[in-house]
Design a protein around this motif. Sequence first.
Motif, mmCIF file in Angstrom:
data_model
loop_
_atom_site.group_PDB
_atom_site.id
_atom_site.type_symbol
_atom_site.label_atom_id
_atom_site.label_comp_id
_atom_site.label_asym_id
_atom_site.label_seq_id
_atom_site.Cartn_x
_atom_site.Cartn_y
_atom_site.Cartn_z
ATOM 1 N N CYS A 1 -4.388 6.258 -1.398
ATOM 2 C CA CYS A 1 -3.833 4.980 -0.935
ATOM 3 C C CYS A 1 -3.961 4.010 -2.097
ATOM 4 C CB CYS A 1 -4.580 4.492 0.293
ATOM 5 S SG CYS A 1 -4.167 2.795 0.798
ATOM 6 N N ALA A 2 -2.848 3.738 -2.747
ATOM 7 C CA ALA A 2 -2.848 2.857 -3.918
ATOM 8 C C ALA A 2 -2.336 1.479 -3.541
ATOM 9 C CB ALA A 2 -1.977 3.458 -5.015
ATOM 10 N N ALA A 3 -3.063 0.463 -3.949
ATOM 11 C CA ALA A 3 -2.685 -0.913 -3.648
ATOM 12 C C ALA A 3 -2.027 -1.556 -4.851
ATOM 13 C CB ALA A 3 -3.907 -1.728 -3.256
ATOM 14 N N SER A 4 -1.001 -2.343 -4.597
ATOM 15 C CA SER A 4 -0.371 -3.117 -5.655
ATOM 16 C C SER A 4 -0.099 -4.524 -5.140
ATOM 17 C CB SER A 4 0.936 -2.462 -6.109
ATOM 18 O OG SER A 4 1.867 -2.400 -5.051
ATOM 19 N N GLY A 5 -0.155 -5.487 -6.032
ATOM 20 C CA GLY A 5 0.083 -6.869 -5.645
ATOM 21 C C GLY A 5 -1.147 -7.566 -5.110
ATOM 22 N N ASP B 1 -11.910 3.970 -5.551
ATOM 23 C CA ASP B 1 -11.933 3.822 -7.000
ATOM 24 C C ASP B 1 -11.460 2.406 -7.284
ATOM 25 O OD1 ASP B 1 -11.522 3.803 -9.708
ATOM 26 O OD2 ASP B 1 -10.516 5.745 -9.780
ATOM 27 N N ASN B 2 -12.390 1.500 -7.405
ATOM 28 C CA ASN B 2 -12.026 0.095 -7.590
ATOM 29 C C ASN B 2 -11.279 -0.125 -8.900
ATOM 30 O OD1 ASN B 2 -13.180 -0.622 -5.147
ATOM 31 N ND2 ASN B 2 -15.151 -1.159 -6.063
ATOM 32 N N ALA B 3 -11.611 0.634 -9.913
ATOM 33 C CA ALA B 3 -10.948 0.462 -11.208
ATOM 34 C C ALA B 3 -9.451 0.740 -11.110
ATOM 35 C CB ALA B 3 -11.588 1.370 -12.244
ATOM 36 N N ASN B 4 -9.093 1.702 -10.227
ATOM 37 C CA ASN B 4 -7.687 2.055 -10.040
ATOM 38 C C ASN B 4 -7.100 1.475 -8.763
ATOM 39 O OD1 ASN B 4 -7.165 3.705 -12.393
ATOM 40 N ND2 ASN B 4 -8.593 5.186 -11.497
ATOM 41 N N ASN B 5 -7.902 0.649 -8.073
ATOM 42 C CA ASN B 5 -7.405 -0.009 -6.857
ATOM 43 C C ASN B 5 -6.865 1.003 -5.854
ATOM 44 O OD1 ASN B 5 -7.358 -2.604 -5.755
ATOM 45 N ND2 ASN B 5 -5.206 -2.930 -6.267
ATOM 46 N N THR B 6 -7.605 2.091 -5.683
ATOM 47 C CA THR B 6 -7.143 3.211 -4.858
ATOM 48 C C THR B 6 -8.277 3.703 -3.962
ATOM 49 O OG1 THR B 6 -5.576 3.887 -6.577
ATOM 50 C CG2 THR B 6 -6.149 5.531 -4.922
ATOM 51 N N VAL B 7 -7.898 4.114 -2.772
ATOM 52 C CA VAL B 7 -8.826 4.726 -1.832
ATOM 53 C C VAL B 7 -8.334 6.140 -1.550
ATOM 54 C CG1 VAL B 7 -9.711 4.641 0.523
ATOM 55 C CG2 VAL B 7 -9.539 2.547 -0.809
ATOM 56 N N TYR B 8 -9.279 7.064 -1.412
ATOM 57 C CA TYR B 8 -8.929 8.462 -1.208
ATOM 58 C C TYR B 8 -9.496 8.966 0.118
ATOM 59 C CZ TYR B 8 -8.146 8.141 -6.232
ATOM 60 O OH TYR B 8 -7.713 7.755 -7.469
ATOM 61 N N LEU B 9 -8.812 9.930 0.696
ATOM 62 C CA LEU B 9 -9.310 10.611 1.883
ATOM 63 C C LEU B 9 -9.275 12.113 1.601
ATOM 64 C CD1 LEU B 9 -10.333 10.178 4.812
ATOM 65 C CD2 LEU B 9 -7.993 10.668 5.562
ATOM 66 N N GLN B 10 -10.441 12.683 1.344
ATOM 67 C CA GLN B 10 -10.554 14.122 1.130
ATOM 68 C C GLN B 10 -10.669 14.784 2.494
ATOM 69 O OE1 GLN B 10 -10.501 16.009 -1.791
ATOM 70 N NE2 GLN B 10 -10.521 17.765 -0.395
ATOM 71 N N SER C 1 -1.049 -4.790 6.822
ATOM 72 C CA SER C 1 -0.499 -4.391 5.513
ATOM 73 C C SER C 1 -0.355 -2.887 5.428
ATOM 74 C CB SER C 1 -1.401 -4.905 4.377
ATOM 75 O OG SER C 1 -1.495 -6.302 4.398
ATOM 76 N N TRP C 2 0.253 -2.302 6.420
ATOM 77 C CA TRP C 2 0.393 -0.857 6.523
ATOM 78 C C TRP C 2 1.299 -0.295 5.433
ATOM 79 C CZ3 TRP C 2 -2.489 1.730 10.102
ATOM 80 C CH2 TRP C 2 -3.061 0.962 11.108
ATOM 81 N N GLY C 3 0.910 0.892 4.940
ATOM 82 C CA GLY C 3 1.784 1.627 4.035
ATOM 83 C C GLY C 3 2.847 2.362 4.817
ATOM 84 N N GLN C 4 3.665 3.159 4.124
ATOM 85 C CA GLN C 4 4.769 3.859 4.780
ATOM 86 C C GLN C 4 4.326 5.177 5.388
ATOM 87 O OE1 GLN C 4 4.107 4.177 1.622
ATOM 88 N NE2 GLN C 4 4.284 6.392 1.305
ATOM 89 N N LEU D 1 0.860 -1.170 0.000
ATOM 90 C CA LEU D 1 0.000 0.000 0.000
ATOM 91 C C LEU D 1 0.902 1.226 0.000
ATOM 92 C CD1 LEU D 1 -2.678 -0.978 2.679
ATOM 93 C CD2 LEU D 1 -3.071 -0.698 0.233
ATOM 94 N N VAL D 2 0.599 2.198 -0.844
ATOM 95 C CA VAL D 2 1.407 3.398 -0.939
ATOM 96 C C VAL D 2 0.524 4.614 -0.776
ATOM 97 C CG1 VAL D 2 2.957 4.763 -2.370
ATOM 98 C CG2 VAL D 2 3.062 2.260 -2.453
ATOM 99 N N GLU D 3 0.797 5.388 0.276
ATOM 100 C CA GLU D 3 0.062 6.616 0.525
ATOM 101 C C GLU D 3 0.773 7.794 -0.142
ATOM 102 O OE1 GLU D 3 -0.042 4.214 4.464
ATOM 103 O OE2 GLU D 3 1.406 4.730 2.905
ATOM 104 N N SER D 4 -0.001 8.774 -0.566
ATOM 105 C CA SER D 4 0.557 9.993 -1.135
ATOM 106 C C SER D 4 -0.439 11.126 -0.956
ATOM 107 C CB SER D 4 0.887 9.796 -2.619
ATOM 108 O OG SER D 4 -0.291 9.509 -3.346
ATOM 109 N N GLY D 5 0.016 12.346 -1.224
ATOM 110 C CA GLY D 5 -0.871 13.489 -1.167
ATOM 111 C C GLY D 5 -0.702 14.382 0.045
ATOM 112 N N GLY D 6 0.161 13.989 0.959
ATOM 113 C CA GLY D 6 0.376 14.813 2.137
ATOM 114 C C GLY D 6 1.129 16.082 1.804
ATOM 115 N N GLY D 7 1.235 16.964 2.794
ATOM 116 C CA GLY D 7 1.952 18.203 2.586
ATOM 117 C C GLY D 7 1.656 19.201 3.669
ATOM 118 N N LEU D 8 2.082 20.438 3.423
ATOM 119 C CA LEU D 8 1.866 21.535 4.357
ATOM 120 C C LEU D 8 0.676 22.359 3.875
ATOM 121 C CD1 LEU D 8 2.722 23.401 6.707
ATOM 122 C CD2 LEU D 8 4.268 24.537 5.085
ATOM 123 N N VAL D 9 -0.271 22.605 4.755
ATOM 124 C CA VAL D 9 -1.462 23.360 4.385
ATOM 125 C C VAL D 9 -1.835 24.282 5.541
ATOM 126 C CG1 VAL D 9 -3.026 21.562 5.216
ATOM 127 C CG2 VAL D 9 -3.801 23.165 3.450
#
Length: 125
Positions: A22-26, A74-83, A114-117, A4-12
């Motif tokens: 959160c994108a899943a692979s494998g 988004d099941n097609a992209n095997n990804t979960v989002y947190l807005q 199965s935690w991401g980083q 699992l790979v998380e992305s999208g963080g930052g300073l706001v």
Amino acid sequence: QVQLVESGGGLVQPGGSLRLSCAASGFTLEDYYAIGWFRQAPGKEREGVSCIKNRDGSTYYADSVKGRFILSRDNANNTVYLQMNSLKPEDTAVYYCATTRLRVSRAHPADFGSWGQGTQVTVSS
């Protein structure tokens, strides 16, 4: 490799928004009962933020984020989002996603694996 790979963080700034991914692979997210988002601030225990059940799409939100955060998949992209909207300084933490095969009704960290980083979210002016 299951990952699992998380992305999208930052300073706001306070009151701002971010969308985490959160994108899943494998493996396929639909193979699991639920997908969850969690966060851990410095010196604090990891806490559950939100989770979504794959079978019916029902969601759980912690009281601290209810009405401000929205979890979607988004099941097609095997990804979960947190807005994340109307962010507050107390939302500052490393955010993680994880999966579970347990029939959970809320995001309790001990029930997930199965935690991401993680991805850092900092809310500051």
